[in-house]
Design an enzyme around this catalytic site. Structure first.
Site: not given
Length: 306
Positions: A260, A288, A105, A132, A135, A220
């Site tokens: 997310c 997830r 990450r 990402h 996700q 987001d």
């Protein structure tokens, strides 16, 4: 099997992407019925390299490995030689001698690519400044669980043309749905990513127009990690782009809302939107775990049919 990496959704074929969604649903249903009894990764280790803070990513990957009988190691630049200037390639080669799979990450996507190129074990992008993809596996899984096949349906992205937006564009290519990207002028996604999606993606600047008849709406935060100093400017530039209940009312009656997380109530979403029954963000967050189980299993074992 040759080493496979997962740096963007496009590292999978569309058929493999569909397989992962269905496999994740199977794994989730088995966990609910039997508990964590399936343990294919006894004595296997996942190294988790974090340059950005995390809640959902860390907990889901650690839990996935624990459920599967393996172990996860948390590594940060403060605690490793990466933080003292060891070349990325050297770290990749060392860890590949000790662990079975690596999750990163990070900020710079090019650095992630450099790491993967030097690694002889699979590398997973758990978020970079450009993409990402983990996700999106959870997002498409959630959409599929609740509404069936997403092929030919219409999703709407409202907000910044950021890493999440880029991954939604790639998802439209992989899963063959239509995507409307709605951004303020000056905040559009990268042109090359947009052009590669062809007519699956439409770029708009009016949220009211974008959400009409949509099957799914998602957004987001307006300022992602590393952009905090731009918060005030972004709040002004994104005025009118807040997703609220009235906006969902213009979509299809069975529309879903995804985010997310973490969400900033009163900014990119209304104060009460996450309490609306059309918002399925908690199921999305929980998925997830299951989507990443399916991904790790695929990268280490290939396709599994049971």
């Amino acid at each position: 099997m040759a080493t496979r990496h997962f740096l963007t959704l496009l590292d999978l074929s569309p058929e493999e992407s569909h397989y992962l969604i269905q496999r994740a649903i199977t794994i989730k249903n088995r966990l609910r019925a039997q508990g964590p009894t399936y343990a294919p990764f006894t004595n296997r280790t996942l190294a988790m390299i974090f340059e950005k803070s995390s809640t959902r990513t860390r907990v889901s990957f650690e839990t996935a490995m624990a459920h599967f009988g393996g172990h996860a190691l948390f590594l940060s630049p403060r605690d490793t030689q990466l933080g003292r200037g060891e070349p990325i390639e050297d770290t990749a080669r060392v860890l590949a001698e000790m662990v079975d799979i690596v999750m990163i990450r990070t900020f710079c996507h090019a650095g992630l690519e450099t790491y993967a190129a030097a690694s002889s074990v699979p590398v997973i992008n758990a978020l970079s400044d450009d993409y990402h993809p983990c996700q999106l596996l959870a997002d498409v899984m959630t959409w599929t669980e609740l509404r069936g096949s997403v092929r030919g349906r219409t999703a709407v992205w409202i907000g910044d043309g950021n890493n999440m937006c880029h991954s939604w564009i790639n998802a439209a290519r992989q899963f063959d749905f239509k995507l409307r990207v709605c951004c303020p002028e000056g905040y559009e996604p990268r042109q090359d990513i947009l052009e590669a999606a062809g007519d699956r993606v439409t770029l708009l600047h009016d949220p009211a127009e974008a959400t009409i008849g949509a099957d799914l709406v998602t957004t987001d935060v307006w300022a992602s990690m590393g952009q905090e100093e731009e918060q005030a400017k972004r709040e002004a530039d994104f005025a009118g782009f807040q997703v609220n209940e009235a906006m969902l009312d213009s979509a299809r009656p069975d529309v879903l809302f995804l985010h997310c997380l973490p969400a900033h109530r009163g900014e990119e979403i209304s104060e009460t939107l996450l309490d609306d029954p059309r918002a399925v963000v908690w199921q999305e967050a929980g998925n997830r775990l299951h989507a990443q189980k399916a991904l790790i299993e695929f990268l280490l074992l290939g396709r599994v049919d049971h």
